[in-house]
Design a protein around this motif. Structure first.
Motif, PDB file in Angstrom:
ATOM      1  N   ARG A 170      -2.149  31.346 -14.867  1.00 35.20           N
ATOM      2  CA  ARG A 170      -1.959  31.499 -13.414  1.00 35.20           C
ATOM      3  C   ARG A 170      -1.490  30.155 -12.871  1.00 35.20           C
ATOM      4  N   PRO A 171      -0.209  29.838 -13.063  1.00 33.44           N
ATOM      5  CA  PRO A 171       0.260  28.471 -12.778  1.00 33.44           C
ATOM      6  C   PRO A 171       0.117  28.056 -11.316  1.00 33.44           C
ATOM      7  N   ARG A 172       0.245  29.000 -10.393  1.00 33.98           N
ATOM      8  CA  ARG A 172       0.175  28.601  -8.986  1.00 33.98           C
ATOM      9  C   ARG A 172      -1.248  28.167  -8.611  1.00 33.98           C
ATOM     10  N   VAL A 173      -2.215  28.998  -8.972  1.00 32.29           N
ATOM     11  CA  VAL A 173      -3.610  28.674  -8.678  1.00 32.29           C
ATOM     12  C   VAL A 173      -4.026  27.412  -9.434  1.00 32.29           C
ATOM     13  N   THR A 174      -3.573  27.300 -10.683  1.00 31.68           N
ATOM     14  CA  THR A 174      -3.917  26.129 -11.473  1.00 31.68           C
ATOM     15  C   THR A 174      -3.338  24.867 -10.841  1.00 31.68           C
ATOM     16  N   GLY A 175      -2.102  24.960 -10.368  1.00 30.03           N
ATOM     17  CA  GLY A 175      -1.486  23.821  -9.701  1.00 30.03           C
ATOM     18  C   GLY A 175      -2.290  23.393  -8.487  1.00 30.03           C
ATOM     19  N   ALA A 176      -2.774  24.368  -7.725  1.00 32.25           N
ATOM     20  CA  ALA A 176      -3.574  24.061  -6.549  1.00 32.25           C
ATOM     21  C   ALA A 176      -4.877  23.377  -6.953  1.00 32.25           C
ATOM     22  N   ALA A 177      -5.513  23.884  -8.011  1.00 33.35           N
ATOM     23  CA  ALA A 177      -6.776  23.276  -8.464  1.00 33.35           C
ATOM     24  C   ALA A 177      -6.543  21.846  -8.919  1.00 33.35           C
ATOM     25  N   VAL A 178      -5.443  21.621  -9.625  1.00 33.20           N
ATOM     26  CA  VAL A 178      -5.112  20.270 -10.085  1.00 33.20           C
ATOM     27  C   VAL A 178      -4.893  19.345  -8.881  1.00 33.20           C
ATOM     28  N   GLY A 179      -4.162  19.839  -7.880  1.00 29.92           N
ATOM     29  CA  GLY A 179      -3.910  19.032  -6.688  1.00 29.92           C
ATOM     30  C   GLY A 179      -5.195  18.701  -5.958  1.00 29.92           C
ATOM     31  N   LEU A 180      -6.066  19.677  -5.841  1.00 29.08           N
ATOM     32  CA  LEU A 180      -7.336  19.461  -5.161  1.00 29.08           C
ATOM     33  C   LEU A 180      -8.182  18.439  -5.909  1.00 29.08           C
ATOM     34  N   LEU A 181      -8.186  18.558  -7.231  1.00 29.30           N
ATOM     35  CA  LEU A 181      -8.930  17.607  -8.058  1.00 29.30           C
ATOM     36  C   LEU A 181      -8.384  16.194  -7.856  1.00 29.30           C
ATOM     37  N   ALA A 182      -7.057  16.077  -7.840  1.00 27.24           N
ATOM     38  CA  ALA A 182      -6.444  14.768  -7.638  1.00 27.24           C
ATOM     39  C   ALA A 182      -6.794  14.230  -6.251  1.00 27.24           C
ATOM     40  N   GLY A 183      -6.752  15.104  -5.247  1.00 26.44           N
ATOM     41  CA  GLY A 183      -7.087  14.678  -3.888  1.00 26.44           C
ATOM     42  C   GLY A 183      -8.534  14.225  -3.783  1.00 26.44           C
ATOM     43  N   ALA A 184      -9.442  14.958  -4.418  1.00 26.21           N
ATOM     44  CA  ALA A 184     -10.856  14.603  -4.361  1.00 26.21           C
ATOM     45  C   ALA A 184     -11.110  13.285  -5.087  1.00 26.21           C
ATOM     46  N   THR A 185     -10.426  13.090  -6.236  1.00 24.88           N
ATOM     47  CA  THR A 185     -10.550  11.827  -6.968  1.00 24.88           C
ATOM     48  C   THR A 185     -10.095  10.664  -6.098  1.00 24.88           C
ATOM     49  N   ALA A 186      -8.962  10.870  -5.420  1.00 25.65           N
ATOM     50  CA  ALA A 186      -8.435   9.819  -4.552  1.00 25.65           C
ATOM     51  C   ALA A 186      -9.405   9.541  -3.410  1.00 25.65           C
ATOM     52  N   THR A 187     -10.056  10.589  -2.889  1.00 24.23           N
ATOM     53  CA  THR A 187     -10.966  10.404  -1.763  1.00 24.23           C
ATOM     54  C   THR A 187     -12.187   9.582  -2.174  1.00 24.23           C
ATOM     55  N   VAL A 188     -12.634   9.778  -3.423  1.00 20.56           N
ATOM     56  CA  VAL A 188     -13.747   8.948  -3.913  1.00 20.56           C
ATOM     57  C   VAL A 188     -13.364   7.470  -3.786  1.00 20.56           C
ATOM     58  N   ALA A 189     -12.156   7.141  -4.227  1.00 17.65           N
ATOM     59  CA  ALA A 189     -11.699   5.753  -4.125  1.00 17.65           C
ATOM     60  C   ALA A 189     -11.554   5.344  -2.664  1.00 17.65           C
ATOM     61  N   TYR A 190     -11.033   6.254  -1.860  1.00 22.95           N
ATOM     62  CA  TYR A 190     -10.777   5.933  -0.447  1.00 22.95           C
ATOM     63  C   TYR A 190     -12.074   5.645   0.300  1.00 22.95           C
ATOM     64  N   CYS A 191     -13.175   6.273  -0.143  1.00 25.14           N
ATOM     65  CA  CYS A 191     -14.483   6.059   0.502  1.00 25.14           C
ATOM     66  C   CYS A 191     -14.886   4.579   0.472  1.00 25.14           C
ATOM     67  N   LEU A 192     -14.388   3.832  -0.516  1.00 23.32           N
ATOM     68  CA  LEU A 192     -14.750   2.414  -0.611  1.00 23.32           C
ATOM     69  C   LEU A 192     -13.935   1.568   0.371  1.00 23.32           C
ATOM     70  N   HIS A 193     -12.921   2.172   0.949  1.00 24.39           N
ATOM     71  CA  HIS A 193     -12.113   1.454   1.944  1.00 24.39           C
ATOM     72  C   HIS A 193     -12.421   1.935   3.354  1.00 24.39           C
ATOM     73  N   CYS A 194     -12.600   3.229   3.503  1.00 22.42           N
ATOM     74  CA  CYS A 194     -12.626   3.858   4.821  1.00 22.42           C
ATOM     75  C   CYS A 194     -13.778   3.359   5.686  1.00 22.42           C
ATOM     76  N   PRO A 195     -13.485   2.924   6.907  1.00 27.51           N
ATOM     77  CA  PRO A 195     -14.540   2.421   7.789  1.00 27.51           C
ATOM     78  C   PRO A 195     -15.275   3.525   8.568  1.00 27.51           C
ATOM     79  N   GLU A 196     -14.781   4.740   8.506  1.00 31.06           N
ATOM     80  CA  GLU A 196     -15.367   5.816   9.319  1.00 31.06           C
ATOM     81  C   GLU A 196     -16.636   6.357   8.651  1.00 31.06           C
ATOM     82  N   MET A 197     -17.699   6.516   9.419  1.00 29.86           N
ATOM     83  CA  MET A 197     -18.947   6.988   8.835  1.00 29.86           C
ATOM     84  C   MET A 197     -19.412   8.329   9.389  1.00 29.86           C
ATOM     85  N   SER A 198     -18.776   8.816  10.452  1.00 24.36           N
ATOM     86  CA  SER A 198     -19.280  10.044  11.076  1.00 24.36           C
ATOM     87  C   SER A 198     -18.877  11.286  10.268  1.00 24.36           C
TER      88      SER A 198
END
Lengths: 205, 213
Positions: free
Chosen positions: B156-184
């Motif tokens: 199911r390449p379309r759904v798989t592509g979406a899951a891969v993108g979401l995983l990449a986005g979540a991984t990036a957000t983990v890193a971004y949390c160390l920069h982001c000043p927003e706490m709310s």
């Protein structure tokens, strides 16, 4: 369908159900799975047994699915076997082989439908999982690839008319339009091309 | 070629298979993606200066659970989607759980805030750049994970592509949390999710072409 449903649900359980050995369908599953797992471990003879058994089942499965494209069955069969072979590392031990193979066969079949956009074939339902191991068809047939190889030897003015008129079933007028030549040239091309092919086959090329 | 000969040819290619290769490949892709996102974040955006103080705040860790939770669910989905015939069914809900928790947190915070401060809580100071930065940071993880999935057999390449993108986005957000000043929670429940949705959408769009096999 009760059988196929039970096969489906076992896809999610951690252990493979062994209490259905008496079941004809599951017997195939267990036999093929045994060969396959040994094959994954490097046993070429068992792997060959697996591919032979799988090939027979897939052939019957594809023949049922492609009632109007019997000539393509052997091509798709080989493509699916190759896909199974190339993807064999993606099989999970806790998964029924039927579900795994069926997903691959379906993917390859959809690929074929997309490529050929045979609309009538798309109306065939291929949702029933378990039916893959129901029939077995051991009678092998030659794939159309050989015809393709023979045709490649012909010049375009002979080859294209044959491909369009004889293989794809277009009318002479349609073929003429696609080749950009006159209708009589298409007829001559088919005639001379077939003659040349016959000569090649007789000559054993 | 006769199918029998074809089978003989396949069987002759020594079929011994390393069953652990997929797991290693995924682990490597995840690690590469995370490290690359961290380096990009540190080099391009910089760690937030008060990082040593904020790590003592519960909210810092609570905020981190959103991307970590989504990354876990998306990783699990990606692993299953890259193997033929493995079902997911009701366990799609695993993806919704972190989102529901985050939105509940946002609802509580907004309900307790005064009417005029609500918009400010949601927008924070960096809402304009936050989703875009997350999408940018996700690119190495995206590429690495696509590489890992291409070695598998997603049906199911379309759904798989979406899951891969979401995983990449979540991984990036983990890193971004160390920069982001927003706490709310009102801020990050909105914009972090939007940031992760960008690569997920891209994945759904390119999946059928990139993940063909």
């Amino acid at each position: 369908m009760a059988i196929s449903l039970s096969m489906d649900s076992s896809a999610t359980t951690a252990t493979f159900p062994t209490d259905r050995v008496t079941d004809g369908l599951s017997a195939t599953e267990i036999e093929l799975r045994g060969c396959f797992v040994l094959g994954l471990g490097g046993n070429a003879a068992q792997y060959r047994l697996f591919l032979d058994g799988l090939g027979s089942h897939l052939r019957a499965y594809l023949r049922r699915r492609l009632p109007r494209a019997q000539a393509d069955v052997e091509d798709i069969l080989q493509e699916t076997l190759l896909a199974v072979h190339n993807a064999r590392h993606t099989y999970r031990d806790d998964q029924p082989l039927t579900a795994w193979v069926h997903a691959i066969a379906r993917y390859k079949l959809m690929d074929f439908f997309r490529a050929h956009s045979r609309r009538e074939a798309l109306h065939e339902p291929f949702e029933d999982d378990g039916s893959l191991f129901v029939d077995s068809d051991v009678e092998p047939a030659d794939a159309r690839r050989d015809v393709g190889r023979l045709l490649e030897a012909l010049p375009d003015r002979h080859r294209l008319p044959i491909v369009f008129v004889k293989l794809q079933g277009l009318s002479v007028a349609e073929a003429a339009q696609r080749c950009g030549i006159s209708e009589s040239a298409v007829k001559v091309g088919v005639h001379r091309g077939l003659k040349a092919l016959a000569a090649r086959i007789r000559g054993g090329v | 070629m006769k199918t029998n000969d074809f089978i003989g040819m396949l069987a002759n290619q020594t079929p011994s298979v390393d069953r652990r290769a997929p797991a290693r490949r995924f682990a490597l892709a995840l690690l590469l993606g995370l490290v690359a996102a961290m380096l990009l974040m540190a080099a391009g955006l910089g760690l937030r200066p008060d990082l040593t103080q904020v790590v003592h705040l519960p909210m810092f860790w609570l905020r981190l659970t959103l991307p970590v939770g989504i990354a876990s669910a998306a990783m699990w989905l990606t692993l299953r989607l890259s193997r033929p015939g493995v079902r997911i069914g009701a366990r799609w809900a695993g993806l919704a759980a972190p989102v529901v928790v985050a939105w509940a947190g946002m609802a509580v915070v907004l309900a307790r805030a005064s009417t005029d401060s609500r918009v400010a809580l949601v927008l924070g100071h960096t809402w304009r750049v936050c989703p875009i930065l997350i999408a940018l940071l996700s690119m190495p993880a995206f590429a690495a994970m696509l590489w890992a999935v291409r070695g598998m057999a997603p049906v199911r390449p379309r759904v798989t592509g979406a899951a891969v993108g979401l995983l990449a986005g979540a991984t990036a957000t983990v890193a971004y949390c160390l920069h982001c000043p927003e706490m709310s929670p009102a801020f990050w429940s909105t914009w972090y999710l939007l940031g992760m949705t960008i690569p997920a959408t891209v994945g759904a769009l390119i999946g059928p072409r990139v993940l063909r096999w």
